[in-house]
Write a protein that holds these residues in place. Structure first.
Motif, PDB file in Angstrom:
ATOM      1  N   ASP A  12       0.855  -1.142  -0.077  1.00 37.28           N
ATOM      2  CA  ASP A  12      -0.008  -0.154   0.049  1.00 37.28           C
ATOM      3  C   ASP A  12       0.891   1.275  -0.187  1.00 37.28           C
ATOM      4  N   VAL A  13       0.610   2.134  -0.971  1.00 34.12           N
ATOM      5  CA  VAL A  13       1.500   3.073  -1.070  1.00 34.12           C
ATOM      6  C   VAL A  13       1.119   4.475  -0.250  1.00 34.12           C
ATOM      7  N   ALA A  14      -0.252   4.707   0.273  1.00 31.32           N
ATOM      8  CA  ALA A  14      -0.769   5.906   0.786  1.00 31.32           C
ATOM      9  C   ALA A  14       0.262   6.261   2.033  1.00 31.32           C
ATOM     10  N   PRO A  15       0.929   5.246   2.864  1.00 30.59           N
ATOM     11  CA  PRO A  15       1.520   5.836   3.961  1.00 30.59           C
ATOM     12  C   PRO A  15       2.847   6.557   3.643  1.00 30.59           C
ATOM     13  N   LEU A  16       3.578   5.869   2.334  1.00 34.35           N
ATOM     14  CA  LEU A  16       4.722   6.268   1.680  1.00 34.35           C
ATOM     15  C   LEU A  16       4.625   7.840   1.136  1.00 34.35           C
ATOM     16  N   LEU A  17       3.300   8.120   0.633  1.00 37.47           N
ATOM     17  CA  LEU A  17       2.827   9.228  -0.127  1.00 37.47           C
ATOM     18  C   LEU A  17       2.841  10.241   0.969  1.00 37.47           C
ATOM     19  N   ILE A  18       2.114   9.965   2.092  1.00 41.15           N
ATOM     20  CA  ILE A  18       1.953  10.770   3.226  1.00 41.15           C
ATOM     21  C   ILE A  18       3.459  11.262   3.717  1.00 41.15           C
ATOM     22  N   ALA A  19       4.047  10.240   4.160  1.00 43.70           N
ATOM     23  CA  ALA A  19       5.418  10.510   4.401  1.00 43.70           C
ATOM     24  C   ALA A  19       6.172  11.505   3.702  1.00 43.70           C
ATOM     25  N   GLY A  20       6.033  11.291   2.281  1.00 46.59           N
ATOM     26  CA  GLY A  20       6.954  12.105   1.379  1.00 46.59           C
ATOM     27  C   GLY A  20       6.220  13.478   1.567  1.00 46.59           C
ATOM     28  N   VAL A  51      -0.526  18.915   5.916  1.00 44.85           N
ATOM     29  CA  VAL A  51      -0.853  17.585   5.480  1.00 44.85           C
ATOM     30  C   VAL A  51      -1.372  16.816   6.750  1.00 44.85           C
ATOM     31  N   ARG A  52      -1.339  17.237   8.058  1.00 43.97           N
ATOM     32  CA  ARG A  52      -1.991  16.461   9.136  1.00 43.97           C
ATOM     33  C   ARG A  52      -3.566  16.553   8.995  1.00 43.97           C
ATOM     34  N   GLU A  53      -3.973  17.528   8.315  1.00 41.86           N
ATOM     35  CA  GLU A  53      -5.396  17.672   8.261  1.00 41.86           C
ATOM     36  C   GLU A  53      -5.911  16.410   6.960  1.00 41.86           C
ATOM     37  N   MET A  54      -5.011  16.463   6.083  1.00 44.48           N
ATOM     38  CA  MET A  54      -5.267  15.536   5.281  1.00 44.48           C
ATOM     39  C   MET A  54      -5.461  13.760   5.814  1.00 44.48           C
ATOM     40  N   GLU A  55      -4.169  13.810   6.550  1.00 42.98           N
ATOM     41  CA  GLU A  55      -3.640  12.531   7.100  1.00 42.98           C
ATOM     42  C   GLU A  55      -4.936  11.979   7.984  1.00 42.98           C
ATOM     43  N   ALA A  56      -5.618  12.952   8.942  1.00 42.08           N
ATOM     44  CA  ALA A  56      -6.647  12.506   9.631  1.00 42.08           C
ATOM     45  C   ALA A  56      -7.788  12.053   8.908  1.00 42.08           C
ATOM     46  N   LEU A  57      -8.117  12.639   7.646  1.00 41.84           N
ATOM     47  CA  LEU A  57      -8.970  12.044   7.247  1.00 41.84           C
ATOM     48  C   LEU A  57      -8.648  10.802   6.372  1.00 41.84           C
ATOM     49  N   TYR A  58      -7.379  10.510   6.083  1.00 35.99           N
ATOM     50  CA  TYR A  58      -7.206   9.158   5.534  1.00 35.99           C
ATOM     51  C   TYR A  58      -7.131   8.066   6.636  1.00 35.99           C
ATOM     52  N   LEU A  59      -6.832   8.302   7.641  1.00 33.20           N
ATOM     53  CA  LEU A  59      -6.671   7.490   8.808  1.00 33.20           C
ATOM     54  C   LEU A  59      -8.216   7.054   9.258  1.00 33.20           C
ATOM     55  N   GLN A 194      14.158  14.816  -1.100  1.00 39.25           N
ATOM     56  CA  GLN A 194      13.771  14.595   0.260  1.00 39.25           C
ATOM     57  C   GLN A 194      12.495  13.935   0.374  1.00 39.25           C
ATOM     58  N   ALA A 195      11.513  14.023  -0.505  1.00 40.44           N
ATOM     59  CA  ALA A 195      10.251  13.083  -0.566  1.00 40.44           C
ATOM     60  C   ALA A 195      10.633  11.723  -0.579  1.00 40.44           C
ATOM     61  N   LEU A 196      11.583  11.256  -1.190  1.00 37.73           N
ATOM     62  CA  LEU A 196      11.883   9.791  -1.763  1.00 37.73           C
ATOM     63  C   LEU A 196      13.000   9.273  -0.719  1.00 37.73           C
ATOM     64  N   ILE A 197      13.861   9.882  -0.131  1.00 32.22           N
ATOM     65  CA  ILE A 197      15.037   9.354   0.418  1.00 32.22           C
ATOM     66  C   ILE A 197      14.597   8.133   1.897  1.00 32.22           C
ATOM     67  N   GLN A 198      13.208   8.479   2.049  1.00 34.42           N
ATOM     68  CA  GLN A 198      13.056   7.446   3.027  1.00 34.42           C
ATOM     69  C   GLN A 198      12.803   5.974   2.406  1.00 34.42           C
ATOM     70  N   VAL A 199      12.538   5.973   1.180  1.00 31.05           N
ATOM     71  CA  VAL A 199      12.501   4.638   0.432  1.00 31.05           C
ATOM     72  C   VAL A 199      13.610   4.290  -0.449  1.00 31.05           C
ATOM     73  N   THR A 200      14.290   5.330  -1.000  1.00 34.01           N
ATOM     74  CA  THR A 200      15.391   4.910  -1.674  1.00 34.01           C
ATOM     75  C   THR A 200      16.372   6.112  -1.959  1.00 34.01           C
TER      76      THR A 200
END
Length: 609
Positions: A12-20, A51-59, A194-200
């Protein structure tokens, strides 16, 4: 604009997208959203605010799926609200976009005439509608994006998904950055590493007018005419630790205190006991610089102030004429370019739209060559310049630039020394300037030790609405930078003037409610500055003076205060005296309770005109 993340993965990519998005939020933060493709359906969540406002809706209602796009926005077309937030959808398509489409109005009118109903005020929705229209005529998502990209005028980086092609994301760029993250069995798109360094840490930096299609297994790049293109994979030196706040309350505070290391890194392997080392500007750099007869520096914001300081240095020590231009103005006038003129572009991100466009415009104006001073090695400004000098500041997350400024000054000081030596600066003077520059990291450390005194001083500004900053000579741009920092993050209206201009109008503003901040290192203009400060004192103004230890300023301030820095050489004084001004702005903002790292209405990297 301003931040894009996209992914194709088995998980699932949504958590990766939010972290980015969180990693990119410093670039734009008035709304955010993401869209995920799963089982032939695109589901989307968007929200005004951070982003936290959108993240709350996602969660509250998670979106599973292995294909997705996400965006954090800094508004250009349309007010910040959910309807204008990205991703935008049209039929089977969802799309995110950085940049500005200049011909969106006629394209929108054409689509409306065909019956398309728009739900936002944005230019971005026009792109989504165009891609949907092309898909309805047959062909793949990549073919549709290629066709639409050829219709667009302006700047863009886009990422697009279609419910008909699960496991595919298509991206395109022109005038705005976009890169590919290469994983194992997964690929990503981002507007910043910086958006991608968490994954590669493996990145492909797309070139102008590239279109890319990513799947789990591959990333294929095409030119605008649809031909395959080869782009190298680079290993980013960025680390996740570099973008963490650590023990500091804000990123800005952390970055202020990183300046001794950042300046030392910028000097490393570039200057030695006997002077500037060869070829630090790239292959053939020394030979090109030896031909320079004049310099045009072009930049925006804080980088423009760094260029203004360099003008004083280069004209004094290298005896070369220098002009400094705001990039957005340079583009729209016919600049006279004398023979042998070097074009110098200064940009923290290397993607500043006006600076990049100005450098491209310089190609037709007959310059001797171009030099980029920048913090991002893979950026457009760096890739397109003839010569380059990297500032090595590391990631700068706080919107109000701090270590970018001092490292830019460091790089410009190296340029000054190189030009001065080539043009016959007296050897003992050259040696003294080199030693001053080598001592700069330690001098900044000593200036940072003044933080407790600055904290106490900042309380004077809590209830103030206006402030003046004064400086003379190379300290005038420092005053400009200090006033910019204060207004950016504390929302106090602040202006800066050459101190000698005070009596030509600004003095009318001075009263007991107007603090006047003066930058007063030792030097030949100090006595002149003292006279200017007497004009303020005589009118009841509150003086805040940052002075060298031996400047004798206590008697000049009246009911104000003099904060004393260790004396330093005149060459490095602009960088050193910048430090307490940064600390002042930071601590005033903290006391006033503003959002220090993400001030209202601003974005970090301005990739639109």
């Amino acid at each position: 604009m301003c931040g894009i993340v996209a992914a194709v993965a088995q998980r699932d990519v949504a958590p990766l997208l939010i972290a980015g998005l969180k990693a990119l939020e410093y670039r734009g933060y008035d709304s955010a959203g993401l869209a995920v493709l799963d089982d032939g359906e695109i589901r989307r969540v968007r929200a005004k605010g951070k982003v936290r406002e959108m993240e709350a809706l996602y969660l509250a209602d998670p979106l599973p799926g292995g294909t997705g796009i996400a965006h954090t926005r800094w508004a250009t077309h349309g007010v910040p609200n959910e309807a204008n937030a990205h991703p935008h959808m049209a039929g089977r398509v969802a799309l995110v976009h950085n940049g500005i489409i200049e011909n969106y109005a006629p394209l929108r009118a054409e689509l409306q005439a065909k019956g398309h109903v728009f739900t936002s005020e944005t230019d971005t929705e026009v792109i989504a509608a165009l891609v949907e229209s092309r898909l309805s005529q047959g062909g793949s998502l990549r073919e549709a994006v290629l066709a639409v990209a050829r219709e667009l005028e302006g700047a863009y980086a886009i990422a697009v998904i279609s419910r008909d092609e699960p496991g595919h994301v298509v991206g395109a760029r022109r005038g705005a950055p976009l890169l590919v993250g290469v994983g194992i069995g997964e690929h990503f798109l981002g507007s910043d590493a910086q958006a991608l360094i968490q994954v590669t840490n493996r990145m492909i930096y797309l070139e102008e007018d590239d279109v890319v299609e990513i799947t789990r297994e591959s990333a294929q790049v095409f030119t605008l005419d649809g031909q395959p293109a080869e782009r190298a994979v680079h290993e980013s030196e960025l680390s996740t630790d570099a973008v963490e706040r650590g023990e500091y309350r804000h990123y800005m505070q952390k970055e202020i205190f990183e300046q001794p290391r950042a300046v030392a890194d910028t000097l490393e392997s570039r200057i030695g006991p006997h002077g500037v080392l060869p070829n630090i500007f790239g292959v053939g750099g020394d030979e090109l610089l030896a031909k320079v007869q004049g310099i045009h520096i072009v930049a925006c914001g804080t980088s423009y102030h760094a260029g203004m300081v360099a003008r004083y240095w280069i004209e004094e020590f290298a005896r070369l004429p220098v002009s400094v231009e705001v990039a957005s103005e340079y583009r729209y006038r016919e600049v006279v370019v004398p023979p042998g003129t070097l074009f110098v572009a200064i940009s923290q991100s290397g993607e500043t739209a006006d600076t990049l466009a100005a450098m491209r415009e310089s190609r037709r104006r007959g310059y001797l060559g171009t030099l980029a001073i920048c913090n991002v090695p893979e950026s457009s400004v760096v890739r397109e310049a003839d010569l380059k000098l990297m500032t090595r500041a590391g990631p700068e997350i706080g919107v109000a630039s701090t270590k970018a400024f001092t490292t830019q000054l460091t790089a410009l000081a190296l340029l000054t020394l190189q030009l001065a030596q080539q043009r016959g600066l007296e050897a003992t003077r050259y040696a003294d300037l080199c030693q001053q520059l080598i001592s700069l990291p330690r001098a900044i450390e000593r200036a940072l030790a003044l933080e407790p005194q600055v904290v106490e001083l900042s309380a004077r500004f809590i209830h103030r609405q206006h402030a003046l900053f004064l400086g003379r000579g190379a300290q005038y741009p420092v005053a400009l930078e200090g006033s910019l920092k204060l207004k950016e993050i504390s929302y106090i209206h602040a202006e800066a003037y050459p101190a000698g201009e005070l009596k030509h109008g600004p003095l009318a503003l001075v009263d007991e409610e107007m603090p006047v901040v003066a930058v007063a290192p030792s030097g030949p203009l100090l006595d002149k500055l003292k006279s200017n400060l007497q004009e303020v004192k005589a009118r009841g103004g509150e003086l805040i003076v940052f002075a060298a230890g031996d400047a004798g300023m206590d008697a000049e301030t009246g009911k104000g205060v003099a904060l004393r820095l260790d004396p330093v050489g005149e060459f490095i004084a602009p960088a050193v005296f910048t430090i307490p001004l940064q600390l002042l702005a930071y601590h005033v903002a903290v006391l006033r309770g503003t959002d220090v790292d993400q001030p209202r209405n601003l974005a970090k990297s301005v990739t639109v005109e």
